[in-house]
Design a protein around this motif. Structure first.
Motif, PDB file in Angstrom:
ATOM      1  N   CYS A 495       4.151 -39.347  -1.269  1.00 41.61           N
ATOM      2  CA  CYS A 495       3.157 -38.307  -1.211  1.00 41.61           C
ATOM      3  C   CYS A 495       2.664 -38.204  -2.775  1.00 41.61           C
ATOM      4  CB  CYS A 495       3.458 -37.003  -0.801  1.00 41.61           C
ATOM      5  SG  CYS A 495       2.222 -35.678  -0.908  1.00 41.61           S
ATOM      6  N   GLU A 496       1.436 -38.016  -3.061  1.00 42.82           N
ATOM      7  CA  GLU A 496       1.022 -38.225  -4.363  1.00 42.82           C
ATOM      8  C   GLU A 496       0.337 -36.830  -4.800  1.00 42.82           C
ATOM      9  OE1 GLU A 496      -1.555 -41.272  -5.497  1.00 42.82           O
ATOM     10  OE2 GLU A 496      -0.088 -42.907  -5.176  1.00 42.82           O
ATOM     11  N   GLU A 497      -0.206 -35.896  -3.696  1.00 45.72           N
ATOM     12  CA  GLU A 497      -1.091 -34.698  -3.728  1.00 45.72           C
ATOM     13  C   GLU A 497       0.046 -33.551  -4.237  1.00 45.72           C
ATOM     14  OE1 GLU A 497      -1.506 -36.927  -1.600  1.00 45.72           O
ATOM     15  OE2 GLU A 497      -3.605 -37.397  -1.877  1.00 45.72           O
ATOM     16  N   GLU A 498       1.373 -33.680  -3.782  1.00 39.27           N
ATOM     17  CA  GLU A 498       2.384 -32.837  -4.094  1.00 39.27           C
ATOM     18  C   GLU A 498       3.747 -33.278  -4.322  1.00 39.27           C
ATOM     19  OE1 GLU A 498       2.414 -29.940  -0.997  1.00 39.27           O
ATOM     20  OE2 GLU A 498       3.431 -31.006   0.538  1.00 39.27           O
ATOM     21  N   GLU A 499       4.588 -32.377  -4.662  1.00 41.88           N
ATOM     22  CA  GLU A 499       5.953 -33.159  -5.032  1.00 41.88           C
ATOM     23  C   GLU A 499       6.575 -33.555  -3.715  1.00 41.88           C
ATOM     24  OE1 GLU A 499      10.373 -31.873  -6.793  1.00 41.88           O
ATOM     25  OE2 GLU A 499       8.697 -30.299  -6.859  1.00 41.88           O
ATOM     26  N   PRO A 500       6.847 -34.888  -3.589  1.00 44.01           N
ATOM     27  CA  PRO A 500       7.511 -35.325  -2.339  1.00 44.01           C
ATOM     28  C   PRO A 500       9.013 -35.045  -2.195  1.00 44.01           C
ATOM     29  CG  PRO A 500       7.524 -36.948  -4.131  1.00 44.01           C
ATOM     30  CD  PRO A 500       6.847 -35.989  -4.987  1.00 44.01           C
ATOM     31  N   ILE A 501       9.119 -34.794  -1.025  1.00 44.18           N
ATOM     32  CA  ILE A 501      10.554 -34.211  -0.490  1.00 44.18           C
ATOM     33  C   ILE A 501      11.356 -35.673  -0.051  1.00 44.18           C
ATOM     34  CG2 ILE A 501       9.836 -32.267   0.167  1.00 44.18           C
ATOM     35  CD1 ILE A 501       9.714 -33.175   3.121  1.00 44.18           C
ATOM     36  N   GLN A 502      12.631 -35.294  -0.358  1.00 46.23           N
ATOM     37  CA  GLN A 502      13.688 -36.536   0.160  1.00 46.23           C
ATOM     38  C   GLN A 502      14.111 -36.259   1.605  1.00 46.23           C
ATOM     39  OE1 GLN A 502      13.910 -39.108  -1.608  1.00 46.23           O
ATOM     40  NE2 GLN A 502      12.650 -38.139  -3.288  1.00 46.23           N
ATOM     41  N   VAL A 503      13.819 -37.225   2.371  1.00 44.01           N
ATOM     42  CA  VAL A 503      13.920 -37.186   3.876  1.00 44.01           C
ATOM     43  C   VAL A 503      14.712 -38.678   4.452  1.00 44.01           C
ATOM     44  CG1 VAL A 503      13.199 -36.525   6.269  1.00 44.01           C
ATOM     45  CG2 VAL A 503      12.191 -35.527   4.311  1.00 44.01           C
ATOM     46  N   THR A 504      15.642 -38.491   5.114  1.00 44.28           N
ATOM     47  CA  THR A 504      16.437 -39.482   5.629  1.00 44.28           C
ATOM     48  C   THR A 504      15.824 -39.705   7.117  1.00 44.28           C
ATOM     49  OG1 THR A 504      18.339 -38.273   6.472  1.00 44.28           O
ATOM     50  CG2 THR A 504      18.472 -38.928   4.180  1.00 44.28           C
ATOM     51  N   GLU A 505      16.273 -41.079   7.561  1.00 43.83           N
ATOM     52  CA  GLU A 505      15.860 -41.309   9.082  1.00 43.83           C
ATOM     53  C   GLU A 505      16.592 -40.404   9.808  1.00 43.83           C
ATOM     54  OE1 GLU A 505      16.728 -43.392   6.761  1.00 43.83           O
ATOM     55  OE2 GLU A 505      15.310 -45.142   6.670  1.00 43.83           O
ATOM     56  N   ASP A 506      18.002 -40.056   9.510  1.00 46.85           N
ATOM     57  CA  ASP A 506      18.613 -39.286  10.674  1.00 46.85           C
ATOM     58  C   ASP A 506      17.923 -37.838  10.683  1.00 46.85           C
ATOM     59  OD1 ASP A 506      20.615 -40.960  11.665  1.00 46.85           O
ATOM     60  OD2 ASP A 506      21.613 -40.857   9.882  1.00 46.85           O
ATOM     61  N   GLU A 507      17.714 -37.379   9.556  1.00 52.73           N
ATOM     62  CA  GLU A 507      17.022 -35.926   9.473  1.00 52.73           C
ATOM     63  C   GLU A 507      15.971 -36.060  10.347  1.00 52.73           C
ATOM     64  OE1 GLU A 507      18.756 -34.421   5.188  1.00 52.73           O
ATOM     65  OE2 GLU A 507      16.682 -35.148   5.372  1.00 52.73           O
ATOM     66  N   VAL A 508      14.999 -36.973  10.145  1.00 58.27           N
ATOM     67  CA  VAL A 508      13.887 -37.081  11.034  1.00 58.27           C
ATOM     68  C   VAL A 508      14.014 -36.954  12.556  1.00 58.27           C
ATOM     69  CG1 VAL A 508      11.752 -38.331  11.556  1.00 58.27           C
ATOM     70  CG2 VAL A 508      12.379 -38.023   9.342  1.00 58.27           C
ATOM     71  N   LEU A 509      15.120 -37.844  12.879  1.00 63.69           N
ATOM     72  CA  LEU A 509      15.542 -37.918  14.180  1.00 63.69           C
ATOM     73  C   LEU A 509      16.154 -36.445  14.673  1.00 63.69           C
ATOM     74  CD1 LEU A 509      16.990 -41.585  14.561  1.00 63.69           C
ATOM     75  CD2 LEU A 509      14.727 -40.598  15.414  1.00 63.69           C
ATOM     76  N   ASP A 510      16.893 -35.920  13.858  1.00 62.53           N
ATOM     77  CA  ASP A 510      17.463 -34.560  14.230  1.00 62.53           C
ATOM     78  C   ASP A 510      16.264 -33.546  14.403  1.00 62.53           C
ATOM     79  OD1 ASP A 510      20.215 -35.477  13.709  1.00 62.53           O
ATOM     80  OD2 ASP A 510      20.369 -34.772  11.461  1.00 62.53           O
ATOM     81  N   VAL A 511      15.304 -33.587  13.853  1.00 63.53           N
ATOM     82  CA  VAL A 511      14.261 -32.567  14.075  1.00 63.53           C
ATOM     83  C   VAL A 511      13.532 -33.112  15.546  1.00 63.53           C
ATOM     84  CG1 VAL A 511      11.959 -32.005  13.431  1.00 63.53           C
ATOM     85  CG2 VAL A 511      13.917 -32.224  11.706  1.00 63.53           C
ATOM     86  N   LEU A 512      13.108 -34.256  15.757  1.00 64.53           N
ATOM     87  CA  LEU A 512      12.739 -34.748  16.937  1.00 64.53           C
ATOM     88  C   LEU A 512      13.643 -34.580  17.964  1.00 64.53           C
ATOM     89  CD1 LEU A 512      10.819 -38.019  15.737  1.00 64.53           C
ATOM     90  CD2 LEU A 512       9.830 -35.700  16.295  1.00 64.53           C
ATOM     91  N   GLU A 513      14.671 -34.636  17.969  1.00 66.94           N
ATOM     92  CA  GLU A 513      15.670 -34.381  19.138  1.00 66.94           C
ATOM     93  C   GLU A 513      15.810 -32.930  19.245  1.00 66.94           C
ATOM     94  OE1 GLU A 513      19.437 -36.673  19.839  1.00 66.94           O
ATOM     95  OE2 GLU A 513      19.196 -37.497  18.033  1.00 66.94           O
TER      96      GLU A 513
END
Length: 767
Positions: A495-513
């Motif tokens: 992301c260039e429009e704002e400060e990017p965040i650090q997210v891992t694959e497991d964190e993304v799957l945790d949210v969707l689960e």
């Protein structure tokens, strides 16, 4: 026979009644006495009895038996009798009853009476309840009285002529010569009624309207009368709060509006007087505001000058500052009608209109909201949206749906940039996501898809919103879709429009689960989430064995639940079961028949993912036991479906009655220990088979339940076999399991139905 009581005494007696029954008893007693008097043809007290009968009619009691007595009073030579008789005729008779035709001759005689008050009674009665037949017969008499020099009769004759025209429009031309000199009368009562008559004629006949415009040229006469009213000094007879005869002024303004509509000459002739009324009328009293409002309506409806229209809109702007809520509401409604034709003039009062959004009155807030959206354009879109979004945050729920729809339409039409457009829609979904239209989700998805340069920014913003709140389902659905499509951009931090965040694959799957197991998620939301998880198997650039295995487990657990449990047919039958079981604290699930396919075919999701090597190796062959209906996506994992700890969970007897016994055995699903798999075993100890056997179950809302199809619908007699059926229960909060079951079957030719509560589940089955 003793003299009947007077009307005043009757009223005093009725008012002393403490109950409605006591009042009804008094009325019935008096009605009986009045009927007896009527039967005896008592002329002495007929007027008194009819007067009392009219009072009872006003209280809501039947008085139809006095209709003929009213006609007798009308035929009397006494004025007091005629007055009560005509009053009774106007109250008790109408044109739907043939009795009223009997009074036509009496009215005709009274219209030619030597006393003006008797003539006035006849005119009032004919103007109130005269039928078309009576109007045809008596129109000539009314027209004669319209030409008389008596002001008292002329004003009553003018109103009676209005009624005649409404009943028989073809008689309109009969009154045309008589109306020519009406406007030259100095009596305000005659002027008022004549303006009413001319207004009725103009509204009902285009030919008459053209005649008054071109032949009589009525506008200059009306302008002269209106000018005299404005410039005249104090007249105690006509003064109302310092304004001379406001009722006549309002009537003249309405007639001018009709005459000036779509006519250049008439509009030009009245422009000056309208400007004088608008500038010289006092606004401190409600009377002046009424005249100004009629003036504004007239200016807006005729072909007036642009400066005059701006003056009218400024008057409405001053109305918005008035303390009277009715005046503010009228002003907002009028501005809403004129905003399309005089947009720039209304824009000058934008700040005042926006302030009305904070009003406590809901009607004013709604009109202010509608007018605010009508004022939005490309120049003020940012400022207006800021105010409307603030209103959306604090408004009552009844406004949120309309306000959200208005913001969507305005943003789509006037958005200064795609980023602003996306941010605005996301703000609406965050604030009032549960109130937006059904098409808002696909529309936003289409907007995001077309904004290629904003993909990284959008998915990061939506991911953050998802971490903060998952109660707004449209926002969750759009976020799930974006994460599934652009999850690689989210993880890579591009992301260039704002400060990017650090997210891992497991964190993304945790949210969707978390969305899959959340009680706030709807079936549609779970479908979006499950689809996003499957997409991520190809979106993530480097899928390790751990992530691949995790995706397989999630899909194998929730795939069939999302596809089967929440289908529309299942929901319909579930609602029916909920009504049968009673209570609102349970979530019923009806058995679903899974399609029987070869073991190698799998389900729909298996067709999508079966040939895909999530871990880089060959896809494992699906393995489904032949003796059981295949679970969806069972072949995606080489691990056993159930844990061996099932041997530690003791079985239990859930139901035993009338020879039918239901036993539960338990297993725990291997990928997710929160899922308990219960197998029911139904046996029959009687000598006859139990046919048409149906087992149904419901659990509290904190659980999710799937009921698979049974092995048979016949429970054999004498324990010569059993019926088995599998139940899958998701218990993410580890609460004590409770279940309500419904059993339906036919035994010895008789249908049997029974309900039971099952609350003694072993702790190992739900802990």
């Amino acid at each position: 026979m003793p003299a009947p009581i007077r009307l005043r005494e009757l009223i005093r007696t009725i008012r002393t009644a403490r109950t409605q029954a006591e009042e009804r008893e008094m009325i019935q007693k008096e009605c009986a006495a009045i009927r007896s008097s009527f039967r005896e043809e008592d002329n002495t007290y007929r007027c008194r009895n009819v007067a009392k009968l009219l009072y009872m009619h006003m209280l809501g009691y039947p008085a139809h038996f006095g209709q003929l007595e009213c006609l007798k009073l009308i035929a009397s030579q006494k004025f007091t009798d005629k007055r009560i008789g005509y009053l009774g005729a106007m109250l008790l008779l109408d044109e739907r009853q043939d009795v009223h035709l009997l009074m036509t001759n009496c009215i005709k005689n009274d219209l030619n009476h030597s006393t003006q008050y008797v003539q006035g009674l006849a005119l009032c009665t004919l103007g109130c309840m005269g039928s078309s037949e009576m109007c045809r017969d008596l129109a000539g008499e009314v027209e004669k009285l319209l030409k008389t020099s008596n002001s008292y009769l002329r004003k009553k004759a003018a109103l009676c002529a209005v009624h005649v025209i409404r009943k028989v429009p073809e008689l309109m031309e009969m009154f045309l010569p008589a109306t020519k000199n009406l406007l030259s009368e100095k009596n305000h009562g005659v002027l008022h009624t004549s303006v009413v008559l001319l207004t009725e004629m103009c509204e009902r006949s285009p030919d008459m309207l053209l005649h008054f415009r071109k032949v009589w040229i009525l506008v200059p006469q009306l302008v002269r009368i209106l000018k005299n009213l404005i410039m005249s000094g104090y007249s105690p007879e006509h003064d109302v709060s310092g304004i001379s005869d406001p009722f006549l002024q309002v009537r003249i303004l309405r007639l001018l509006r009709i005459l000036g509509r779509s006519d250049d000459d008439s509009s030009e002739a009245m422009n000056d007087i309208l400007a004088q009324v608008a500038t010289n009328t006092e606004t401190s009293k409600n009377v002046g505001n009424a005249i100004l409002y009629e003036t504004v309506l007239t200016i807006m409806d005729i072909k007036s000058e642009s400066g005059l229209r701006v003056l009218a809109i400024n008057i409405l702007g001053r109305f918005l500052l008035n303390n009277d809520k009715n005046i503010r509401y009228v002003a907002l409604t009028s501005l809403l009608k004129t905003v399309q034709t005089d947009h720039n003039a209304v824009q000058r009062h934008r700040s005042t209109i926006v302030d009305c959004l904070k009003d406590l009155d809901v009607s004013i807030k709604r009109r202010a909201m509608e007018l605010s959206f009508a004022l939005v354009n490309g120049n003020n879109i940012r400022g207006m949206m800021k105010e409307l979004l603030y209103f959306l945050d604090s408004c009552d729920p009844e406004f949120k749906a309309d306000c959200a729809s208005g913001v969507f339409l305005a943003a789509e039409k006037y958005a200064p940039s795609k980023r602003w457009h996306i941010d605005t829609i996301m703000r609406v979904l965050t604030t009032a996501g549960s109130y937006v239209r059904d098409d808002s989700v696909p529309n936003l998805i289409q907007l995001i898809t077309n904004s290629v340069e904003m993909h990284a920014y959008t998915v990061q913003r939506l991911y953050k919103a998802l971490l903060d709140d998952i109660s707004q389902q449209p926002l969750v659905q759009v976020s799930s879709w974006c994460i599934g499509e652009y999850g690689d951009l989210l993880v890579s931090g591009q992301c260039e429009e704002e400060e990017p965040i650090q997210v891992t694959e497991d964190e993304v799957l945790d949210v969707l689960e978390g969305l899959l197991v959340s009680n706030l998620s709807t079936p549609v939301t779970r479908g979006y989430s499950l689809t996003a998880i499957m997409k991520l198997s190809t979106r993530f650039s480097s899928v390790c064995l751990k992530i691949s295995s995790r995706i397989k487990k999630v899909v194998s657990i929730y795939g069939s639940i999302c596809l089967k449990m929440y289908s529309q047919a299942c929901l319909t039958r579930a609602n029916d079961l909920l009504d049968l079981l009673g209570g609102n604290d349970v979530v019923p699930v009806i058995q679903t028949t899974l399609p029987t396919k070869p073991a190698s075919a799998g389900g729909e999701l298996l067709d999508l993912l079966g040939d895909l090597s999530l871990s880089g190796g060959p896809a494992p062959a699906p393995s489904v036991p032949v003796s059981q209906p295949p679970f969806l996506l069972d072949g995606l994992s080489s691990q056993p479906l159930f844990n061996d700890i099932s041997a530690a969970i003791p079985p239990m007897t859930a139901y035993s009655k009338n020879g039918l016994k239901i036993e539960f055995t338990f297993e725990r699903a291997n990928p997710n220990p929160n899922i308990a798999v219960i197998t029911i075993h139904a046996t029959n100890t009687t000598e006859d088979d139990m046919t048409e056997f149906v087992f149904q179950a419901a659990v509290p809302k904190t659980f999710q339940l799937q009921l698979l199809s049974p092995s048979s619908n016949i429970v054999p007699a004498l324990n010569h076999g059993s019926v088995t059926q599998v139940i899958r229960v998701l218990n993410p909060q580890k609460q004590q399991l409770r279940m309500r079951v419904k059993l339906t079957y036919t035994h010895k030719g008789s249908p049997v139905q029974d309900l039971a509560e099952v609350n003694n589940f072993p702790p190992q089955s739900w802990q």
